[in-house]
Motif scaffolding. Structure first.
Motif, PDB file in Angstrom:
ATOM      1  N   THR A 273     -13.373 -21.821  -4.631  1.00  0.00           N
ATOM      2  CA  THR A 273     -13.684 -22.599  -5.964  1.00  0.00           C
ATOM      3  C   THR A 273     -12.971 -22.529  -7.076  1.00  0.00           C
ATOM      4  O   THR A 273     -12.459 -21.322  -7.547  1.00  0.00           O
ATOM      5  CB  THR A 273     -15.302 -22.154  -6.245  1.00  0.00           C
ATOM      6  OG1 THR A 273     -16.012 -22.201  -5.330  1.00  0.00           O
ATOM      7  CG2 THR A 273     -15.529 -23.136  -7.226  1.00  0.00           C
ATOM      8  N   ARG A 274     -12.210 -23.652  -7.323  1.00  0.00           N
ATOM      9  CA  ARG A 274     -11.328 -23.531  -8.507  1.00  0.00           C
ATOM     10  C   ARG A 274     -12.004 -24.184  -9.965  1.00  0.00           C
ATOM     11  O   ARG A 274     -12.870 -25.158  -9.844  1.00  0.00           O
ATOM     12  CB  ARG A 274     -10.189 -24.699  -8.168  1.00  0.00           C
ATOM     13  CG  ARG A 274      -9.221 -24.015  -7.166  1.00  0.00           C
ATOM     14  CD  ARG A 274      -7.939 -24.785  -6.722  1.00  0.00           C
ATOM     15  NE  ARG A 274      -7.331 -24.160  -5.775  1.00  0.00           N
ATOM     16  CZ  ARG A 274      -7.546 -24.364  -4.589  1.00  0.00           C
ATOM     17  NH1 ARG A 274      -8.170 -24.920  -3.916  1.00  0.00           N
ATOM     18  NH2 ARG A 274      -6.360 -23.525  -3.852  1.00  0.00           N
ATOM     19  N   ASN A 275     -11.756 -23.532 -10.886  1.00  0.00           N
ATOM     20  CA  ASN A 275     -12.370 -23.858 -12.386  1.00  0.00           C
ATOM     21  C   ASN A 275     -11.869 -25.240 -12.623  1.00  0.00           C
ATOM     22  O   ASN A 275     -10.792 -25.650 -12.969  1.00  0.00           O
ATOM     23  CB  ASN A 275     -12.245 -22.825 -13.417  1.00  0.00           C
ATOM     24  CG  ASN A 275     -13.194 -23.284 -14.583  1.00  0.00           C
ATOM     25  OD1 ASN A 275     -14.219 -23.438 -14.541  1.00  0.00           O
ATOM     26  ND2 ASN A 275     -12.414 -22.965 -15.621  1.00  0.00           N
TER      27      ASN A 275
ATOM     28  N   GLU B 115      -2.236 -23.580 -11.490  1.00  0.00           N
ATOM     29  CA  GLU B 115      -2.913 -22.702 -10.790  1.00  0.00           C
ATOM     30  C   GLU B 115      -4.305 -22.563 -11.769  1.00  0.00           C
ATOM     31  O   GLU B 115      -4.250 -21.860 -12.632  1.00  0.00           O
ATOM     32  CB  GLU B 115      -2.969 -21.720  -9.986  1.00  0.00           C
ATOM     33  CG  GLU B 115      -4.040 -21.280  -8.884  1.00  0.00           C
ATOM     34  CD  GLU B 115      -4.234 -22.165  -7.843  1.00  0.00           C
ATOM     35  OE1 GLU B 115      -5.544 -22.027  -7.387  1.00  0.00           O
ATOM     36  OE2 GLU B 115      -3.298 -22.679  -7.540  1.00  0.00           O
ATOM     37  N   PRO B 116      -5.636 -23.365 -11.670  1.00  0.00           N
ATOM     38  CA  PRO B 116      -6.879 -22.923 -12.615  1.00  0.00           C
ATOM     39  C   PRO B 116      -7.194 -21.735 -12.144  1.00  0.00           C
ATOM     40  O   PRO B 116      -7.064 -20.970 -11.059  1.00  0.00           O
ATOM     41  CB  PRO B 116      -7.674 -24.066 -12.113  1.00  0.00           C
ATOM     42  CG  PRO B 116      -7.306 -24.394 -10.680  1.00  0.00           C
ATOM     43  CD  PRO B 116      -6.116 -24.357 -10.592  1.00  0.00           C
TER      44      PRO B 116
ATOM     45  N   TYR C 160     -12.087 -16.626  -4.729  1.00  0.00           N
ATOM     46  CA  TYR C 160     -11.939 -16.564  -3.225  1.00  0.00           C
ATOM     47  C   TYR C 160     -13.169 -15.618  -2.736  1.00  0.00           C
ATOM     48  O   TYR C 160     -13.363 -14.398  -3.362  1.00  0.00           O
ATOM     49  CB  TYR C 160     -10.755 -15.993  -2.704  1.00  0.00           C
ATOM     50  CG  TYR C 160      -9.540 -16.841  -3.356  1.00  0.00           C
ATOM     51  CD1 TYR C 160      -8.867 -17.799  -2.679  1.00  0.00           C
ATOM     52  CD2 TYR C 160      -8.825 -16.607  -4.534  1.00  0.00           C
ATOM     53  CE1 TYR C 160      -7.797 -18.775  -2.983  1.00  0.00           C
ATOM     54  CE2 TYR C 160      -7.732 -17.211  -5.296  1.00  0.00           C
ATOM     55  CZ  TYR C 160      -7.356 -18.275  -4.312  1.00  0.00           C
ATOM     56  OH  TYR C 160      -5.969 -18.980  -4.775  1.00  0.00           O
TER      57      TYR C 160
ATOM     58  N   THR D 222      -9.628 -19.384 -10.403  1.00  0.00           N
ATOM     59  CA  THR D 222     -10.021 -19.346  -8.883  1.00  0.00           C
ATOM     60  C   THR D 222     -10.679 -18.295  -8.159  1.00  0.00           C
ATOM     61  O   THR D 222     -10.168 -17.114  -8.268  1.00  0.00           O
ATOM     62  CB  THR D 222      -8.662 -19.734  -7.955  1.00  0.00           C
ATOM     63  OG1 THR D 222      -8.020 -20.855  -8.594  1.00  0.00           O
ATOM     64  CG2 THR D 222      -9.187 -20.081  -6.500  1.00  0.00           C
TER      65      THR D 222
ATOM     66  N   SER E 234      -1.242 -23.968  -6.134  1.00  0.00           N
ATOM     67  CA  SER E 234      -1.617 -25.038  -5.275  1.00  0.00           C
ATOM     68  C   SER E 234      -1.417 -26.320  -5.812  1.00  0.00           C
ATOM     69  O   SER E 234      -1.613 -27.254  -5.290  1.00  0.00           O
ATOM     70  CB  SER E 234      -2.911 -24.801  -4.981  1.00  0.00           C
ATOM     71  OG  SER E 234      -4.089 -24.730  -6.067  1.00  0.00           O
TER      72      SER E 234
ATOM     73  N   ASP F 160      -6.892 -23.777   2.382  1.00  0.00           N
ATOM     74  CA  ASP F 160      -7.010 -22.924   1.263  1.00  0.00           C
ATOM     75  C   ASP F 160      -7.284 -21.362   1.163  1.00  0.00           C
ATOM     76  O   ASP F 160      -6.980 -20.732   0.186  1.00  0.00           O
ATOM     77  CB  ASP F 160      -8.225 -23.595   0.390  1.00  0.00           C
ATOM     78  CG  ASP F 160      -7.961 -25.002   0.192  1.00  0.00           C
ATOM     79  OD1 ASP F 160      -7.721 -25.317  -1.000  1.00  0.00           O
ATOM     80  OD2 ASP F 160      -8.033 -25.936   0.879  1.00  0.00           O
TER      81      ASP F 160
ATOM     82  N   GLN G  79      -5.888 -18.113 -14.489  1.00  0.00           N
ATOM     83  CA  GLN G  79      -5.374 -19.546 -14.678  1.00  0.00           C
ATOM     84  C   GLN G  79      -3.862 -19.273 -15.140  1.00  0.00           C
ATOM     85  O   GLN G  79      -3.385 -18.402 -15.791  1.00  0.00           O
ATOM     86  CB  GLN G  79      -6.090 -20.306 -15.755  1.00  0.00           C
ATOM     87  CG  GLN G  79      -5.394 -21.797 -16.115  1.00  0.00           C
ATOM     88  CD  GLN G  79      -6.350 -22.212 -17.359  1.00  0.00           C
ATOM     89  OE1 GLN G  79      -6.870 -21.309 -18.317  1.00  0.00           O
ATOM     90  NE2 GLN G  79      -6.501 -23.426 -17.362  1.00  0.00           N
TER      91      GLN G  79
ATOM     92  N   TYR H 255     -10.784 -29.759  -9.910  1.00  0.00           N
ATOM     93  CA  TYR H 255      -9.448 -29.389  -8.904  1.00  0.00           C
ATOM     94  C   TYR H 255     -10.206 -29.254  -7.643  1.00  0.00           C
ATOM     95  O   TYR H 255     -11.546 -29.139  -7.231  1.00  0.00           O
ATOM     96  CB  TYR H 255      -8.788 -28.222  -9.314  1.00  0.00           C
ATOM     97  CG  TYR H 255      -8.175 -28.137 -10.652  1.00  0.00           C
ATOM     98  CD1 TYR H 255      -6.903 -28.846 -10.946  1.00  0.00           C
ATOM     99  CD2 TYR H 255      -8.739 -27.521 -11.771  1.00  0.00           C
ATOM    100  CE1 TYR H 255      -6.190 -28.855 -11.977  1.00  0.00           C
ATOM    101  CE2 TYR H 255      -8.122 -27.789 -13.072  1.00  0.00           C
ATOM    102  CZ  TYR H 255      -6.683 -28.498 -12.994  1.00  0.00           C
ATOM    103  OH  TYR H 255      -6.286 -28.460 -14.205  1.00  0.00           O
TER     104      TYR H 255
ATOM    105  N   ASP I  39     -11.730 -28.014  -4.173  1.00  0.00           N
ATOM    106  CA  ASP I  39     -12.470 -26.706  -3.601  1.00  0.00           C
ATOM    107  C   ASP I  39     -12.283 -26.837  -2.259  1.00  0.00           C
ATOM    108  O   ASP I  39     -12.258 -28.045  -1.595  1.00  0.00           O
ATOM    109  CB  ASP I  39     -13.918 -26.924  -4.158  1.00  0.00           C
ATOM    110  CG  ASP I  39     -14.079 -26.645  -5.697  1.00  0.00           C
ATOM    111  OD1 ASP I  39     -13.143 -26.219  -6.182  1.00  0.00           O
ATOM    112  OD2 ASP I  39     -14.883 -27.107  -6.415  1.00  0.00           O
TER     113      ASP I  39
END
Length: 808
Positions: free
Chosen positions: A417-419, A389-390, A394, A392, A325, A491, A370, A422, A424
């Motif tokens: 939620t992305r670590n 992409e971190p 879902y 993530t 993303s 997302d 990641q 980034y 969300d």
């Protein structure tokens, strides 16, 4: 007197249609061998279900005496047993062998079971005359979901009276309460394929518009307890990858899927070390439009039993483990040398089920790893890595309350939620489907709210409401949608159009029983108008009429006309805020023919043509699909698709003349011809009902040749722009081959062997030599070859426990 007789006739007719038949199941301690012979003494003392009536096409008509059907039910502490005698001329019974869940041209028997008898959901089990299994979950809202697979045993055999079926369904494959005395909803189904006639034991009245609420009752099952539903599915896979000019490498993978019944209603599914290497390839296209291409979900975990998660149309599972993303920002003289196509899934689980009081609960969680992309400085040769992409997480949560057996209210929430720092995202929706007790009218709709947490937070709303009459020969509906500019569910969902409101309606007429000419006949009339929310300009307008029918010889025909009587304003194609391009008025004509698949040779044909109110602007094309069934084992299908769009106007570039901000001042379009060819060949050879060879080949080529360059004006018109000299022609061609062998060597256990090659190429130089493009792709070093072997084994905790007890 005549009036009294008439009223009495109506009463008894209604009572006959509305009553639920009752069947008694009988306990047995005898060992039932599932061989299709139905010769155990226990079967002889069971009263059969009989007197089947037609479901389609002549609803309510009794089955002929020479095709009568008798079904008996036994049970013990482990399973329910069904035996069916289907009378017919055995020489006329159709019995094409096919893959599981794909019955082909074959007669069919099915049993529909609702353990809670609440009219909400059927577990449906089918066996064809060729001894092929199929199973699905059926709801009135979502139809039949064949991605659900249970583990059960069946055998179908032909005999001198017709054919017979024996079925054993372990209780672990069903859902029912822990009460001592059970009353299940049940129905039996039979399709006589050569006549295209479908029958059920308990009448399913097509005038009512529901299916799952019209089961009969199965009584007599007492003192059974739902077993521990714990299944392990370990797997091992071997992959051999090769590409021309590159080193061949092998990969060995292993893992396990777990399915656990938390209680009598809820099930937990978990993936440990996912492996999706044998899923079907995606049919990529030359995408010239403003939106991403939407792909089908081919991963079993995300398709099996997901009817709850599809509520409200908020969940697009391809987001999980899809493309990264994060947009990578390149410095001058940098290029990406290792671009990530898909993010790896670490693990996933889902919990789903429904209580006896009608509350459905669905929870889905998935975590992706990641992921980095590699960037190289073209001058120094140095490389660096950037996060594509971190890590993530879902989540999907669904609460669906069913009531009165035909209505529901649903709360849905999706969260990404992305670590790290980034983007969300959170989307919450409320959906409803309310129907009158007699299923005559429905009121459905939803409201969704999206919240994006990024450098700048934004939120948006989507709402829709629809009213419909749902029974009888004449039916209608009317509805409206409202979508705010910043509504963004993408997302974990997919939505292309925003910032509009619309109004639409439909009226249709259908026959409910065959006539002297038609088996089925339906006419639809639709109207749709859409407006931009801010400017009030018409974004789309359409008036459509279509006719679909089938003849007594089971050939299907359709034709339609779509009128777009007003100029519309496309706010999406310019790829810039508050800009639009004017789309001229147009008319579309289409037709369709699908001949009877019961014959060895059949043909699907779908031509269309579009005329626009602009000189030289038109489109036409055809889809053609001849198919030939050589025998009950071998079937080949060829599909050809051609599309040509003349003087198509589309976006190709934009730039900011003053370089002050990122808003484009100049938007460049092209007047182009777009031509697309697609050829597909699929084939099936069945060695037996458990073993098949399958072939799927797809060749695709599409190109867009720019004739002249145009500039988009503020008023949506296009004017010549000859100073633009970049080559923005597009040519994309691809090739895919799948050759697979599948063997269900034990219930729930499968061996799969797959050879796959695929390749694709995009060019700005268009070579119109069709043969050259195919040869170039097949000889290209980018063509990838994959050979894989995968073994999945089904382990039932109860079976293992019983074996240990016996040995002890």
């Amino acid at each position: 007197m005549k009036k009294l007789v008439f009223i009495s006739f109506l009463f008894f007719s209604f009572w006959g249609y509305a009553q639920k038949k009752i069947l008694q199941a009988q306990l047995t301690k005898e060992n039932i061998l599932i061989d299709g012979k139905i010769d155990e003494p226990a079967w002889k003392n069971v009263t059969p279900a009989s007197d089947f009536v037609m479901y389609q096409p002549d609803n309510g008509k009794p089955i002929p005496d020479n095709q009568k059907t008798e079904v008996r039910v036994l049970y013990n502490n482990d399973a329910i047993y069904i035996a069916a005698l289907l009378y017919d001329d055995p020489n006329k019974v159709l019995k094409e062998i096919s893959q599981r869940d794909n019955f082909g041209t074959a007669d069919l028997f099915g049993v529909f079971i609702n353990g809670f008898n609440d009219g909400q959901q059927n577990f449906q089990f089918f066996v064809s005359a060729a001894d092929v299994q199929g199973d699905c979950i059926m709801t009135d809202a979502n139809g039949e979901d064949y991605s659900w697979d249970a583990v059960w045993i069946s055998k179908a055999v032909l005999n001198d009276k017709g054919w017979a079926v024996e079925i054993k369904i372990p209780y672990a494959a069903l859902r029912f309460s822990g009460e001592d005395k059970q009353t299940w909803g049940i129905n039996f189904f039979r399709e006589i394929r050569r006549e295209r006639k479908k029958y059920t034991w308990n009448l399913i009245d097509t005038k009512i518009g529901t299916f799952t609420q019209q089961n009969g009752n199965l009584e007599g099952i007492i003192n059974i307890k739902p077993p521990t539903r714990l299944f392990f599915m370990p797997y091992a896979s071997y992959y051999l990858n090769a590409s021309d000019g590159q080193k061949t490498f092998a990969t060995l993978k292993g893992g396990m899927d777990i399915k656990y019944g938390i209680n009598d209603a809820f099930t937990l599914d978990a993936i440990l070390i996912p492996d999706f290497g044998q899923t079907k390839y995606d049919d990529q296209i030359l995408n010239l439009g403003p939106f991403e291409q939407q792909f089908n979900e081919n991963r079993a975990f995300f398709t099996e039993g997901t009817d709850l998660f599809n509520k409200g149309n908020m969940f697009y599972s391809r987001r999980i483990g899809g493309k990264p993303s994060i947009e990578i920002t390149l410095k001058d003289d940098e290029k990406i040398i290792e671009e990530v196509q898909n993010v790896n899934l670490i693990n996933a689980l889902k919990i789903s089920g429904r209580t006896k009081k009608g509350l459905g609960i669905g929870i889905l969680n998935a975590v992706t790893e990641q992921t980095f992309t590699t960037i190289q400085d073209t001058i120094s040769g140095k490389t660096r890595r950037e996060v594509a992409e971190p890590l993530t997480n879902y989540n999907v949560l669904v609460l669906d309350q069913r009531f009165r057996k035909n209505s529901s209210v649903t709360l849905i929430n999706t969260n990404v939620t992305r670590n790290g720092h980034y983007r969300d995202a959170n989307v919450t929706g409320l959906a409803w489907d309310l129907r009158t007790k007699a299923n005559t009218y429905s009121l459905s709709g939803n409201v969704k709210y999206s919240l994006i947490n990024n450098t700048e937070d934004k939120n948006g709303v989507f709402s829709t409401i629809r009213f419909a009459e749902t029974t009888g020969n004449y039916r209608y509906s009317i509805g409206t949608d409202y979508v705010s500019k910043d509504f963004d569910p993408n997302d974990l969902g997919i939505n292309f159009y925003t910032n509009y409101y619309n109004i639409y309606g439909n009226g249709n007429y259908r026959i409910l029983n065959p006539t002297k000419v038609f088996n089925t006949f339906r006419v639809d009339y639709d109207m749709y108008t859409e407006f931009n929310k801010e400017s009030g300009k018409v974004q789309e307008n359409r008036i459509s009429t279509e006719v679909k029918l089938s003849t007594l010889k089971n050939n299907f025909y359709g034709a339609g006309i779509d009128l777009f009587p007003l100029q519309s304003h496309d706010y999406y194609e310019p790829r810039a805020e508050n800009r639009y391009v004017i789309i001229p008025r147009k008319i579309e004509l289409w037709g369709s023919v699908s001949t009877n698949y019961n014959k060895k040779f059949a043909l699907d044909l779908n031509p269309f043509v579009i005329f626009a109110d602009e000189e030289g602007r038109m489109a036409y094309g055809v889809d053609a699909g001849p198919r030939y069934r050589f025998n009950d084992k071998l079937l080949m299908i060829y599909s050809f698709s051609f599309l040509r769009r003349n003087n198509n106007k589309g976006y190709i570039d934009d730039f900011d003349d003053d370089n002050i901000d990122s808003t484009p001042e100049t938007i460049v379009f092209a007047n182009r011809n777009v031509i697309t060819y697609s050829n597909s060949l699929s084939g099936k050879y069945a060695l037996n009902s458990a073993m098949t060879l399958n072939l799927a080949v797809r060749q695709y080529w599409s190109y867009a040749e720019n004739k002249n360059i145009l500039e988009l004006q503020e008023d949506g018109t296009l004017t010549p722009y000859p100073q633009y000299t970049k080559n923005k022609n597009s040519s994309f061609y691809s090739w895919n081959t799948d050759l697979s062998y599948s063997w269900w060597f034990a219930p729930g256990s499968q061996l799969s062997v797959l050879y796959r090659n695929n390749g694709a190429n995009f060019e700005r130089i268009i070579n119109k030599d069709f043969k050259h493009n195919i040869a170039d792709l097949l000889n290209n070093q980018a063509l990838k070859h994959i050979f894989s072997v995968s073994v999945k084994y089904f382990i039932d905790y109860n079976a293992v426990k019983n074996k240990i007890r016996k040995r002890a």
